[in-house]
Each structure stands twice: as structure tokens, then as C-alpha cells.
Motif scaffolding. Structure first.
Motif, mmCIF file in Angstrom:
data_model
loop_
_atom_site.group_PDB
_atom_site.id
_atom_site.type_symbol
_atom_site.label_atom_id
_atom_site.label_comp_id
_atom_site.label_asym_id
_atom_site.label_seq_id
_atom_site.Cartn_x
_atom_site.Cartn_y
_atom_site.Cartn_z
ATOM 1 N N UNK A 96 6.942 -10.989 8.428
ATOM 2 C CA UNK A 96 7.296 -9.670 7.886
ATOM 3 C C UNK A 96 6.627 -8.625 8.777
ATOM 4 N N UNK A 97 7.372 -7.617 9.218
ATOM 5 C CA UNK A 97 6.820 -6.638 10.170
ATOM 6 C C UNK A 97 5.876 -5.620 9.527
ATOM 7 N N UNK A 98 4.805 -6.130 8.927
ATOM 8 C CA UNK A 98 3.820 -5.242 8.325
ATOM 9 C C UNK A 98 3.088 -4.479 9.411
ATOM 10 N N UNK A 99 2.706 -3.269 9.078
ATOM 11 C CA UNK A 99 1.915 -2.454 9.982
ATOM 12 C C UNK A 99 0.486 -2.424 9.450
ATOM 13 N N UNK A 100 -0.441 -2.856 10.268
ATOM 14 C CA UNK A 100 -1.858 -2.779 9.913
ATOM 15 C C UNK A 100 -2.344 -1.397 10.338
ATOM 16 N N UNK A 101 -2.801 -0.639 9.382
ATOM 17 C CA UNK A 101 -3.233 0.721 9.684
ATOM 18 C C UNK A 101 -4.398 1.114 8.792
ATOM 19 N N UNK A 134 7.248 11.612 -4.853
ATOM 20 C CA UNK A 134 7.660 10.996 -3.591
ATOM 21 C C UNK A 134 6.628 9.939 -3.225
ATOM 22 N N UNK A 135 7.106 8.777 -2.760
ATOM 23 C CA UNK A 135 6.188 7.710 -2.365
ATOM 24 C C UNK A 135 6.673 7.056 -1.084
ATOM 25 N N UNK A 136 5.707 6.554 -0.320
ATOM 26 C CA UNK A 136 6.027 5.835 0.914
ATOM 27 C C UNK A 136 5.079 4.653 1.048
ATOM 28 N N UNK A 186 4.777 -0.942 5.274
ATOM 29 C CA UNK A 186 6.174 -1.254 5.547
ATOM 30 C C UNK A 186 6.932 0.073 5.512
ATOM 31 N N UNK A 187 6.848 0.861 6.606
ATOM 32 C CA UNK A 187 7.269 2.266 6.610
ATOM 33 C C UNK A 187 8.716 2.557 6.229
ATOM 34 N N UNK A 188 9.618 1.578 6.365
ATOM 35 C CA UNK A 188 10.999 1.866 5.978
ATOM 36 C C UNK A 188 11.181 1.951 4.468
ATOM 37 N N UNK A 234 0.865 -1.189 0.000
ATOM 38 C CA UNK A 234 0.000 0.000 0.000
ATOM 39 C C UNK A 234 0.896 1.233 0.000
ATOM 40 N N UNK A 235 0.732 2.072 -1.000
ATOM 41 C CA UNK A 235 1.645 3.201 -1.218
ATOM 42 C C UNK A 235 0.878 4.512 -1.297
ATOM 43 N N UNK A 236 1.419 5.545 -0.665
ATOM 44 C CA UNK A 236 0.916 6.903 -0.819
ATOM 45 C C UNK A 236 1.922 7.650 -1.693
ATOM 46 N N UNK A 237 1.422 8.289 -2.748
ATOM 47 C CA UNK A 237 2.260 8.989 -3.721
ATOM 48 C C UNK A 237 1.881 10.466 -3.736
#
Length: 100
Positions: free
Chosen positions: A78-83, A37-39, A43-45, A24-27
Motif C-alpha cells: 500500500x503506497x503509504x506516505x511516512x511523514x 473537511x478531512x484528509x 494516504x493523501x488521495x 492518520x487524519x487531519x480534520x
């Protein structure tokens, strides 16, 4: 005309299943001539910037896949973050299925 029972099909092979993960990406676009720019939200890193969205998403997928493969090969979760985070006012959301 051929009989449908004689039609060619792709062979079914046995083997391990290929894991697929949602990236899941925010652009966002930094101004009219600025970089994209994308994050990765789950997986915040994983972050990237570049001249085009296509270039940035390729970088995101490469980094995401590398991290996921590393954890998966070690048998670690895998250290996924559920948000339920929402994109900011200048961001757009993208969902990318990533096959390892």
C-alpha cells in the motif's frame, strides 16, 4: 456458584489474521456553519467533507479501507506516505485503526 474451570469462553478459531492499518487524519471545520473537511495524511488521495466530523470520518474510513483492500488483495504494498507532518493551526489530528 460454578467452578471457574466450567466457565464459558469464546471459542478460539484458526484462520487468517485481520490486517490493521493506522489511518492518520487531519480534520478542520470551515467556519461556524461550514462543512467539516478531512484528509488522510498517510494516504493523501483520501479526502472527504460533510456536515459533521462523524460523517466525514466514516467517509475517510470507507475510502481508506477500499484502497487498502484493493492493494492488499493484489499482494501489492500500500503506497503509504511516512511523514512527520503536523496539523495546521485550524486542524485537529485523529488516529483511526482500520481493520480490513
Amino acid at each position: 456458584m460454578t467452578d471457574s474451570s466450567e466457565s464459558k469462553s469464546l471459542p478460539i478459531t484458526s484462520g487468517g489474521s485481520v490486517p490493521v492499518f493506522d489511518c492518520r487524519v487531519f480534520v478542520s471545520h470551515e467556519g461556524a456553519n461550514g462543512p467539516v473537511v478531512a484528509r488522510c495524511v498517510n494516504l493523501p488521495e483520501v479526502k472527504a467533507s460533510g456536515p459533521s466530523e462523524r460523517d466525514v470520518l466514516r467517509k475517510i474510513v470507507d475510502a481508506f479501507k477500499s484502497i487498502a483492500q484493493d492493494y492488499h488483495s493484489r499482494g501489492e504494498p500500500i503506497p503509504f506516505i511516512e511523514t512527520d507532518a503536523k496539523p495546521g493551526p485550524d486542524e485537529q489530528e485523529r488516529w483511526i485503526p482500520v481493520h480490513l
